[in-house]
Design an enzyme around this catalytic site. Structure first.
Site, PDB file in Angstrom:
ATOM      1  N   ASN A  46       1.202  -1.026   0.120  1.00 45.50           N
ATOM      2  CA  ASN A  46       0.178   0.282  -0.060  1.00 45.50           C
ATOM      3  C   ASN A  46       0.280   1.295  -0.223  1.00 45.50           C
ATOM      4  O   ASN A  46       1.878   1.312   0.662  1.00 45.50           O
ATOM      5  CB  ASN A  46      -0.797  -0.267   1.274  1.00 45.50           C
ATOM      6  CG  ASN A  46      -0.616  -0.083   2.496  1.00 45.50           C
ATOM      7  OD1 ASN A  46       0.665  -0.896   2.605  1.00 45.50           O
ATOM      8  ND2 ASN A  46      -1.057   0.188   3.369  1.00 45.50           N
ATOM      9  N   GLU A  48       0.154   5.451   0.455  1.00 39.97           N
ATOM     10  CA  GLU A  48      -0.531   6.245   0.743  1.00 39.97           C
ATOM     11  C   GLU A  48      -0.431   7.658   0.904  1.00 39.97           C
ATOM     12  O   GLU A  48       0.739   7.713  -0.131  1.00 39.97           O
ATOM     13  CB  GLU A  48      -1.085   6.273   2.130  1.00 39.97           C
ATOM     14  CG  GLU A  48      -2.530   4.735   3.278  1.00 39.97           C
ATOM     15  CD  GLU A  48      -1.766   4.674   4.962  1.00 39.97           C
ATOM     16  OE1 GLU A  48      -0.838   5.645   5.518  1.00 39.97           O
ATOM     17  OE2 GLU A  48      -2.256   3.631   4.661  1.00 39.97           O
ATOM     18  N   CYS A  57      -4.196   0.388  -2.935  1.00 37.96           N
ATOM     19  CA  CYS A  57      -4.112  -0.251  -2.102  1.00 37.96           C
ATOM     20  C   CYS A  57      -3.100  -1.639  -2.776  1.00 37.96           C
ATOM     21  O   CYS A  57      -2.061  -1.156  -3.272  1.00 37.96           O
ATOM     22  CB  CYS A  57      -5.062  -0.905  -2.157  1.00 37.96           C
ATOM     23  SG  CYS A  57      -6.703  -0.767  -0.641  1.00 37.96           S
ATOM     24  N   GLU A  59      -2.652  -5.055  -3.150  1.00 38.45           N
ATOM     25  CA  GLU A  59      -3.599  -5.787  -3.891  1.00 38.45           C
ATOM     26  C   GLU A  59      -3.597  -5.166  -5.417  1.00 38.45           C
ATOM     27  O   GLU A  59      -3.071  -5.982  -6.764  1.00 38.45           O
ATOM     28  CB  GLU A  59      -4.717  -5.818  -3.864  1.00 38.45           C
ATOM     29  CG  GLU A  59      -4.859  -7.049  -2.539  1.00 38.45           C
ATOM     30  CD  GLU A  59      -5.626  -5.912  -1.532  1.00 38.45           C
ATOM     31  OE1 GLU A  59      -4.657  -4.968  -1.257  1.00 38.45           O
ATOM     32  OE2 GLU A  59      -6.273  -6.252  -0.705  1.00 38.45           O
ATOM     33  N   CYS A  90     -10.500  -5.431   0.605  1.00 38.09           N
ATOM     34  CA  CYS A  90     -11.341  -4.686   0.147  1.00 38.09           C
ATOM     35  C   CYS A  90     -12.511  -4.632  -0.666  1.00 38.09           C
ATOM     36  O   CYS A  90     -12.031  -5.321  -1.865  1.00 38.09           O
ATOM     37  CB  CYS A  90     -10.971  -2.749   0.250  1.00 38.09           C
ATOM     38  SG  CYS A  90      -9.900  -1.802  -1.409  1.00 38.09           S
ATOM     39  N   CYS A  93     -10.486  -3.539  -4.271  1.00 39.97           N
ATOM     40  CA  CYS A  93      -9.901  -4.681  -4.594  1.00 39.97           C
ATOM     41  C   CYS A  93     -10.450  -5.643  -5.447  1.00 39.97           C
ATOM     42  O   CYS A  93      -9.488  -6.588  -6.074  1.00 39.97           O
ATOM     43  CB  CYS A  93      -8.890  -4.532  -3.503  1.00 39.97           C
ATOM     44  SG  CYS A  93      -7.408  -3.242  -3.515  1.00 39.97           S
TER      45      CYS A  93
HETATM   46  N1  THU Z   1      -4.986  -1.723   2.342  1.00 40.33           N
HETATM   47  C1  THU Z   1      -4.398  -2.578   1.486  1.00 40.33           C
HETATM   48  O1  THU Z   1      -3.824  -1.966   1.336  1.00 40.33           O
HETATM   49  N2  THU Z   1      -5.211  -3.063   1.115  1.00 40.33           N
HETATM   50  C2  THU Z   1      -6.552  -3.547   1.368  1.00 40.33           C
HETATM   51  O2  THU Z   1      -7.353  -4.842   0.867  1.00 40.33           O
HETATM   52  C3  THU Z   1      -7.296  -2.897   2.771  1.00 40.33           C
HETATM   53  C4  THU Z   1      -6.751  -1.607   2.788  1.00 40.33           C
HETATM   54  C5  THU Z   1      -4.391  -0.410   2.554  1.00 40.33           C
HETATM   55  C6  THU Z   1      -5.173   1.458   2.657  1.00 40.33           C
HETATM   56  C7  THU Z   1      -4.598   1.524   3.487  1.00 40.33           C
HETATM   57  O3  THU Z   1      -2.859   1.953   3.148  1.00 40.33           O
HETATM   58  C8  THU Z   1      -4.300   1.183   4.580  1.00 40.33           C
HETATM   59  O4  THU Z   1      -4.915  -0.339   3.962  1.00 40.33           O
HETATM   60  C9  THU Z   1      -5.256   1.423   5.616  1.00 40.33           C
HETATM   61  O5  THU Z   1      -7.116   1.231   5.556  1.00 40.33           O
END
Ligand code: THU
Length: 140
Positions: A46, A48, A57, A59, A90, A93
């Site tokens: 991930n 940000e 994300c 994935e 999520c 994704c």
């Molecule tokens: N996140 C992911 O990388 N993948 C997911 O499927 C769930 C959420 C990340 C996004 C964000 O940087 C952190 O997790 C908190 O939501």
């Protein structure tokens, strides 16, 4: 839930390696992903952003790398997050991954040893896929 294979655990190890690279200064929740496609492994983490909604994300990062290498069919994906229970992909994704095989294997891990495996279809039934766009729209 499906039985866990050695290949699942190997893919999860690549996801854990990718998790080390996560850029998550806002949530502090580090996520790593690994996709097995075309006999190769593609990793993502991930990333940000100060504009929170611009976050990508893990994935989707891995999926971008897999497609860039010429793959449009994914056999499996592994996801690891900082949660105690295995981290699930999520909703966005799930939709993004369904494009490249709604029945792909999904391997999920968290901070503990506990691992879960299922198919994407189980997590995300009735995905909107390209077949819907191919249906006859001439009667509109
Ligand atoms: N996140 C992911 O990388 N993948 C997911 O499927 C769930 C959420 C990340 C996004 C964000 O940087 C952190 O997790 C908190 O939501």
């Amino acid at each position: 839930m499906t039985d866990i294979s050695k290949a699942d655990l190997a893919l999860l190890a690549f996801a854990r390696e990718a998790q080390e690279k996560a850029y998550a200064p806002y949530s502090g929740f580090r996520v790593g992903a690994a996709i097995y496609a075309g006999g190769e492994i593609f990793q993502g983490c991930n990333v940000e952003n100060a504009a929170y909604g611009s976050t990508v994300c893990a994935e989707r990062g891995a999926a971008m790398a897999a497609v860039l290498a010429g793959n449009t069919f994914f056999d499996s994906v592994a996801v690891v997050g900082d949660s105690q229970d295995p981290t699930v992909p999520c909703g966005a994704c799930r939709q993004f991954l369904a494009e490249f095989n709604p029945e792909m294997r999904v391997v999920m891990g968290g901070r503990e040893e506990h691992v879960q495996v299922c198919t994407l279809d189980e997590l995300f039934p009735e995905a909107f896929v390209r077949g819907y766009l191919d249906q006859d729209v001439s009667s509109r």
